[in-house]
Write a protein that holds these residues in place. Sequence first.
Motif, PDB file in Angstrom:
ATOM      1  N   ALA A  67     -76.789 -42.078  98.524  1.00 56.42           N
ATOM      2  CA  ALA A  67     -76.851 -43.340  97.781  1.00 56.42           C
ATOM      3  C   ALA A  67     -75.950 -43.252  96.556  1.00 56.42           C
ATOM      4  O   ALA A  67     -75.764 -42.170  95.993  1.00 56.42           O
ATOM      5  CB  ALA A  67     -78.286 -43.645  97.362  1.00 56.42           C
ATOM      6  N   ALA A  86     -81.785 -43.187  97.877  1.00 53.35           N
ATOM      7  CA  ALA A  86     -82.012 -44.065  96.732  1.00 53.35           C
ATOM      8  C   ALA A  86     -83.193 -43.566  95.900  1.00 53.35           C
ATOM      9  O   ALA A  86     -83.169 -43.636  94.667  1.00 53.35           O
ATOM     10  CB  ALA A  86     -82.251 -45.492  97.202  1.00 53.35           C
ATOM     11  N   ASN A 139     -77.048 -47.298  99.938  1.00 50.09           N
ATOM     12  CA  ASN A 139     -78.095 -46.350 100.353  1.00 50.09           C
ATOM     13  C   ASN A 139     -77.961 -46.164 101.862  1.00 50.09           C
ATOM     14  O   ASN A 139     -78.613 -46.848 102.645  1.00 50.09           O
ATOM     15  CB  ASN A 139     -79.476 -46.890  99.983  1.00 50.09           C
ATOM     16  CG  ASN A 139     -80.600 -45.910 100.288  1.00 50.09           C
ATOM     17  OD1 ASN A 139     -80.426 -44.705 100.167  1.00 50.09           O
ATOM     18  ND2 ASN A 139     -81.751 -46.426 100.694  1.00 50.09           N
TER      19      ASN A 139
END
Length: 317
Positions: free
Chosen positions: A16, A303, A26
């Motif tokens: 990400a 993420a 992501n």
Amino acid sequence: MKLLALESSCDELSIAILDNGKILSNIISSQIERHKEFGGVVPELAARLHLENLDWVISSALKKAKIEIDAIDAIAYTQAPGLIGSLIVGKIIAETIAMYLNKPLIPCDHIQGHIYGASIDNEFVYPVLAMVVSGGHTQIELINSVTDYQIIGQTQDDAIGECYDKVARYLGLPYPGGPEIDRLAASGNSQIYPLPIPKTTQEFDFSYSGLKTAAINLINKIKQKGEEVDINNFAASFQDVAVKTIIQKFDLAIKKYQPKTITVAGGVSANSLIRQEIQRLGNENQVPNIIIPKMEYCTDNAAMIGKLAQELINISK
């Protein structure tokens, strides 16, 4: 600050790109199809596939974020826990990028990453009480800050996700079994097949080994009688007990610790009944902030590691 985050703890390789906490990309490379034939994750294969998929994952992440690799200011990666081979591959990738760019490296905890993944779109108000449910972990954590957290209860044997997968395999369902049981349970009657709620010595600890054994034994007894197992009803009965086990403990923890935020994290947080029950508990206990993560942040992804790393960066300023 532009951050590149990497997650490689199991069978997903994810990268990400974040800009001051905002997620620009992501990208996740899932290996489920490659592991299905084995009925579970093969560690050596997972590590090897991470290397095979690295090129397109990192190029896709940078392309979607619309930045060049030289613009990255720091690199975060999952340090532990996870499969050793997969973690080593991720660490080497992160170290190589950091060395090439001469940028700082931020090692992150995988479980804390899952928890902070829930706060990507909803900031935590502390203290936070988090229920972590995954294939390898079942625990309740009390979080006062990104560096101050306490495990107040955890599984003493099997994790809830592991229990789901093993029972699903015994029912002849495809891997991964958890989502299959959740899907079938929606059309079943949870009162048809009686299963015991596991008991533990410690107030907030869990045990799923006994439930797994009881479910398998019940399946065997039904088949020995020459009867067919009603898959939908069995899935509903099993899920009812599996979820009730964690909800009862989490309810007690909410009442004892009086958190300002509750959340659920980990791969099994995608389970429909768990999401429904966590929301119900929060409402009944009048918890000010109830955070249920987006489905895209439930399973392993970079993420969540980037969000955790950004929180660590923020407190170090």
